[in-house]
Write a protein that holds these residues in place. Structure first.
Motif, PDB file in Angstrom:
ATOM      1  N   GLY A  58       0.811  -1.224   0.000  1.00  0.00           N
ATOM      2  CA  GLY A  58       0.000   0.000   0.000  1.00  0.00           C
ATOM      3  C   GLY A  58       0.838   1.264   0.000  1.00  0.00           C
ATOM      4  O   GLY A  58       0.480   2.259  -0.638  1.00  0.00           O
ATOM      5  N   LEU A  59       1.955   1.243   0.730  1.00  0.00           N
ATOM      6  CA  LEU A  59       2.825   2.413   0.758  1.00  0.00           C
ATOM      7  C   LEU A  59       3.317   2.720  -0.656  1.00  0.00           C
ATOM      8  O   LEU A  59       3.255   3.858  -1.113  1.00  0.00           O
ATOM      9  CB  LEU A  59       3.996   2.182   1.710  1.00  0.00           C
ATOM     10  CG  LEU A  59       4.966   3.358   1.894  1.00  0.00           C
ATOM     11  CD1 LEU A  59       5.525   3.390   3.315  1.00  0.00           C
ATOM     12  CD2 LEU A  59       6.128   3.311   0.920  1.00  0.00           C
ATOM     13  N   ASP A 155      -6.564   7.262  -0.144  1.00  0.00           N
ATOM     14  CA  ASP A 155      -5.889   6.163   0.544  1.00  0.00           C
ATOM     15  C   ASP A 155      -7.009   5.230   1.014  1.00  0.00           C
ATOM     16  O   ASP A 155      -7.650   5.486   2.039  1.00  0.00           O
ATOM     17  CB  ASP A 155      -5.047   6.677   1.717  1.00  0.00           C
ATOM     18  CG  ASP A 155      -4.333   5.537   2.445  1.00  0.00           C
ATOM     19  OD1 ASP A 155      -4.758   4.372   2.295  1.00  0.00           O
ATOM     20  OD2 ASP A 155      -3.364   5.811   3.187  1.00  0.00           O
ATOM     21  N   ALA A 157      -6.719   2.016   1.756  1.00  0.00           N
ATOM     22  CA  ALA A 157      -6.116   0.800   2.319  1.00  0.00           C
ATOM     23  C   ALA A 157      -6.981   0.118   3.373  1.00  0.00           C
ATOM     24  O   ALA A 157      -6.812  -1.067   3.649  1.00  0.00           O
ATOM     25  CB  ALA A 157      -4.746   1.139   2.920  1.00  0.00           C
ATOM     26  N   GLN A 158      -7.927   0.892   3.980  1.00  0.00           N
ATOM     27  CA  GLN A 158      -8.759   0.294   5.029  1.00  0.00           C
ATOM     28  C   GLN A 158     -10.218   0.187   4.593  1.00  0.00           C
ATOM     29  O   GLN A 158     -11.077  -0.112   5.423  1.00  0.00           O
ATOM     30  CB  GLN A 158      -8.651   1.126   6.321  1.00  0.00           C
ATOM     31  CG  GLN A 158      -7.209   1.246   6.826  1.00  0.00           C
ATOM     32  CD  GLN A 158      -7.096   1.850   8.212  1.00  0.00           C
ATOM     33  OE1 GLN A 158      -8.086   2.289   8.809  1.00  0.00           O
ATOM     34  NE2 GLN A 158      -5.886   1.893   8.750  1.00  0.00           N
ATOM     35  N   SER A 179      -4.088  -1.344  -0.033  1.00  0.00           N
ATOM     36  CA  SER A 179      -3.138  -2.306   0.532  1.00  0.00           C
ATOM     37  C   SER A 179      -3.864  -3.634   0.691  1.00  0.00           C
ATOM     38  O   SER A 179      -5.063  -3.654   1.003  1.00  0.00           O
ATOM     39  CB  SER A 179      -2.669  -1.827   1.905  1.00  0.00           C
ATOM     40  OG  SER A 179      -2.073  -2.898   2.633  1.00  0.00           O
ATOM     41  N   LYS A 184      -6.138  -6.413   6.406  1.00  0.00           N
ATOM     42  CA  LYS A 184      -7.102  -5.508   5.761  1.00  0.00           C
ATOM     43  C   LYS A 184      -8.377  -6.268   5.385  1.00  0.00           C
ATOM     44  O   LYS A 184      -8.351  -7.501   5.289  1.00  0.00           O
ATOM     45  CB  LYS A 184      -6.491  -4.880   4.506  1.00  0.00           C
ATOM     46  CG  LYS A 184      -5.125  -4.258   4.699  1.00  0.00           C
ATOM     47  CD  LYS A 184      -5.119  -2.954   5.476  1.00  0.00           C
ATOM     48  CE  LYS A 184      -3.681  -2.458   5.585  1.00  0.00           C
ATOM     49  NZ  LYS A 184      -3.519  -1.178   6.231  1.00  0.00           N
TER      50      LYS A 184
HETATM   51  C1  LIG Z   1      -2.099  -0.450   5.724  1.00  0.00           C
HETATM   52  C2  LIG Z   1      -2.136   0.958   5.340  1.00  0.00           C
HETATM   53  C3  LIG Z   1      -1.228   1.520   4.427  1.00  0.00           C
HETATM   54  C4  LIG Z   1       0.005   0.810   3.944  1.00  0.00           C
HETATM   55  O1  LIG Z   1      -0.183  -0.412   3.403  1.00  0.00           O
HETATM   56  P1  LIG Z   1       1.053  -1.468   3.389  1.00  0.00           P
HETATM   57  O2  LIG Z   1       0.546  -2.498   2.436  1.00  0.00           O
HETATM   58  O3  LIG Z   1       1.238  -1.961   4.773  1.00  0.00           O
HETATM   59  O4  LIG Z   1       2.245  -0.742   2.859  1.00  0.00           O
HETATM   60  C5  LIG Z   1      -1.411   2.828   4.029  1.00  0.00           C
HETATM   61  N1  LIG Z   1      -2.419   3.580   4.518  1.00  0.00           N
HETATM   62  C6  LIG Z   1      -3.293   3.093   5.409  1.00  0.00           C
HETATM   63  C7  LIG Z   1      -4.400   3.967   5.894  1.00  0.00           C
HETATM   64  C8  LIG Z   1      -3.175   1.774   5.869  1.00  0.00           C
HETATM   65  O5  LIG Z   1      -4.038   1.313   6.774  1.00  0.00           O
END
Ligand SMILES: *Cc1c(COP(=O)(O)O)cnc(C)c1O
Length: 360
Positions: A58-59, A155, A157-158, A179, A184
Motif C-alpha cells: 500500500g505504501l 488512501d 487501504a482500510q 493495501s 485488511k
Molecule cells: C495499511 C495501510 C497503508 C500501507 O499499506 P502497506 O501495504 O502496509 O504498505 C497505508 N495507509 C493506510 C491507511 C493503511 O491502513
C-alpha cells in the motif's frame, strides 16, 4: 480469550487457497503473469473503474501514484494528521511535503473546512484516508479539488468495498491506493497493494514505474522501481475477493449491534454508517483508556489501539513535532478498537456488549 482479530480462514476457503497456490507453483510463472492480470481486471470491475495495477504494497501504491503524477519536491500534499504512518511516509518518499490537517472527531476522517485553511500555491493534491473503513467526505473534498484544480488520491487501504450510492472506494477521486496487508478487509497471505483509476495513461505509467520503468522488456524509459504484486498473492486475492462483500456485511452487522446495544457514559461510540463504512476497525473513545483496556483484558477480551502515537509525534518525523494538532492528539490518547471481525460468534459479541456495559 476473545482475540482481537483472527486471520485463519474457514477450512473450505483454506482448501480453495491451497489449491490456487498449487496451480501457481505448477505453472512455473511467479511474477506478472495471468493471475495478476486476472486479479487486476476483477478488482477494477469490483471497484467500478477501468484500470487496476497491482503493486508490492500500500505504501508503494501511494508513492508510485505521486511519482506518476509528477508530484514531488516543492509540492504540498494535504493529508489527515491522524492517519496510519504509511500515508505520510509515502508522501515523504515521493519527495513531497506532507501538510497535516485535522480530522473531524466524529468520523475520524479529514475535515474539509480545515483543508481550505491549508491550501497554498504549492498544493498539488489532497490525499484523504478512509480511516477505519469509513469513507472521507468525498463530495466536499471533490468540490474543493475542482475549485482549486487539485488532484484527489484516495488512501483506500482500510476501505475495500465501502460505497456512496453506487460508487465504491477506489472510484471516488482521480486515483486510489489499496493495501492487501493480511489484516485488511481484503488481505493476502503476505504483502500486496494496488492502484485503481479511470485514467488509462496514468495506469500505463504505474505499470512502468512498478517494473524498472520498462515500456517493454529491457527498455527503461522512466526511473522505475521494483514493486509488483506477485502471482501467489494475486491468486489468493482472487479467491478472497469473492467473499469480500459477505465479510463486510458481517463486520457491519457487528458494528450495528455494538452501536445499538452498548450503553455506557464512559464510552463514546462511533456514529453508525451503513454503506459508507466497512468497519475495518470498530473504534470507541474513552478518557481513561488504560483502565478500560485492562478491564476488558481481565474479562478475556483482547483490544488494540489504532494508533497510540500520531505520525507527527513519531521519532522519524521529529521535524513535525511542534505542529498544533489538538484533535489528532486527543484521538490518539482516547481510542480503543474492539474486536470486530467475521469470525466472532454471536455469543462472543453478546459477551463483549455485556462486559462493556458493566464497565464502571
Ligand atoms: C495499511 C495501510 C497503508 C500501507 O499499506 P502497506 O501495504 O502496509 O504498505 C497505508 N495507509 C493506510 C491507511 C493503511 O491502513
Amino acid at each position: 480469550m476473545i482475540p482481537f482479530n483472527n486471520l485463519i480462514e474457514s477450512i473450505s476457503v483454506q482448501q480453495e487457497i491451497t489449491s490456487a497456490i498449487a496451480d501457481v507453483i505448477k505453472s512455473g510463472k511467479y511474477i506478472l503473469g495471468e493471475q495478476v492480470t486476472s486479479f487486476e481486471e476483477e478488482f477494477a470491475s469490483y471497484c467500478g473503474v477501468s484500470e487496476c495495477v497491482g503493486v508490492g504494497n500500500g505504501l508503494d501504491a501511494i508513492k508510485l501514484l505521486l511519482l506518476a503524477y509528477d508530484i514531488g519536491p516543492g509540492d504540498e500534499v494535504i493529508l489527515p494528521a491522524n492517519t496510519y504512518i504509511a500515508t505520510v511516509l509515502a508522501v515523504i518518499h515521493a519527495g513531497c511535503t506532507p501538510i497535516f490537517v485535522e480530522p473531524e472527531i466524529d468520523s475520524f476522517t479529514i475535515d474539509p473546512e480545515a483543508i481550505m485553511q491549508h491550501l497554498t500555491s504549492r498544493t498539488k493534491a489532497i490525499l484523504p484516508v478512509h480511516l477505519y473503513g469509513c469513507l472521507a467526505d468525498m463530495n466536499a473534498i471533490n468540490d474543493i479539488s475542482k475549485k482549486n484544480n487539485l488532484l484527489v488520491i484516495e488512501d483506500a487501504a482500510q476501505a475495500h468495498g465501502a460505497s456512496i450510492k453506487t460508487r465504491k472506494a477506489g472510484a471516488l477521486g482521480n486515483a486510489a491506493a489499496f493495501s492487501f496487508y493480511p489484516t485488511k478487509n481484503l488481505g493476502g497471505c503476505g504483502d500486496g497493494g494496488a492502484i485503481t483509476t479511470n485514467d488509462h495513461d496514468l495506469a500505463e505509467k504505474i505499470r512502468m514505474y512498478r517494473n524498472y520503468g520498462y515500456r517493454e522488456k529491457n527498455n527503461s524509459i522512466l526511473l522505475g522501481h521494483n514493486s509488483r504484486l506477485d502471482e501467489l498473492q494475486a491468486a489468493i486475492l482472487r479467491i478472497k475477493l469473492k467473499y469480500l462483500d459477505k465479510n463486510n456485511t458481517v463486520r457491519r452487522n457487528i458494528a450495528k449491534h455494538y452501536c445499538d446495544t452498548i450503553q455506557n457514559d464512559k464510552i463514546i461510540l462511533p456514529d453508525f454508517h451503513s454503506e459508507r463504512h466497512v468497519y475495518h476497525l470498530y473504534v470507541v473513545r474513552t478518557a481513561c483508556r488504560c483502565r478500560f483496556i485492562e478491564y476488558l483484558d481481565s474479562r478475556g477480551i483482547e483490544t488494540a489501539i489504532h494508533y497510540p502515537i500520531p505520525p507527527h509525534l513519531q521519532p522519524s518525523l521529529i521535524k513535525y513535532q511542534d505542529l498544533h494538532l489538538p484533535i489528532t492528539e486527543k484521538i490518539h490518547e482516547e481510542v480503543v478498537s474492539l474486536p470486530c471481525h467475521p469470525s466472532l460468534t454471536s455469543d462472543q459479541i453478546e459477551y463483549i456488549v455485556e462486559v462493556v456495559n458493566d464497565y464502571a
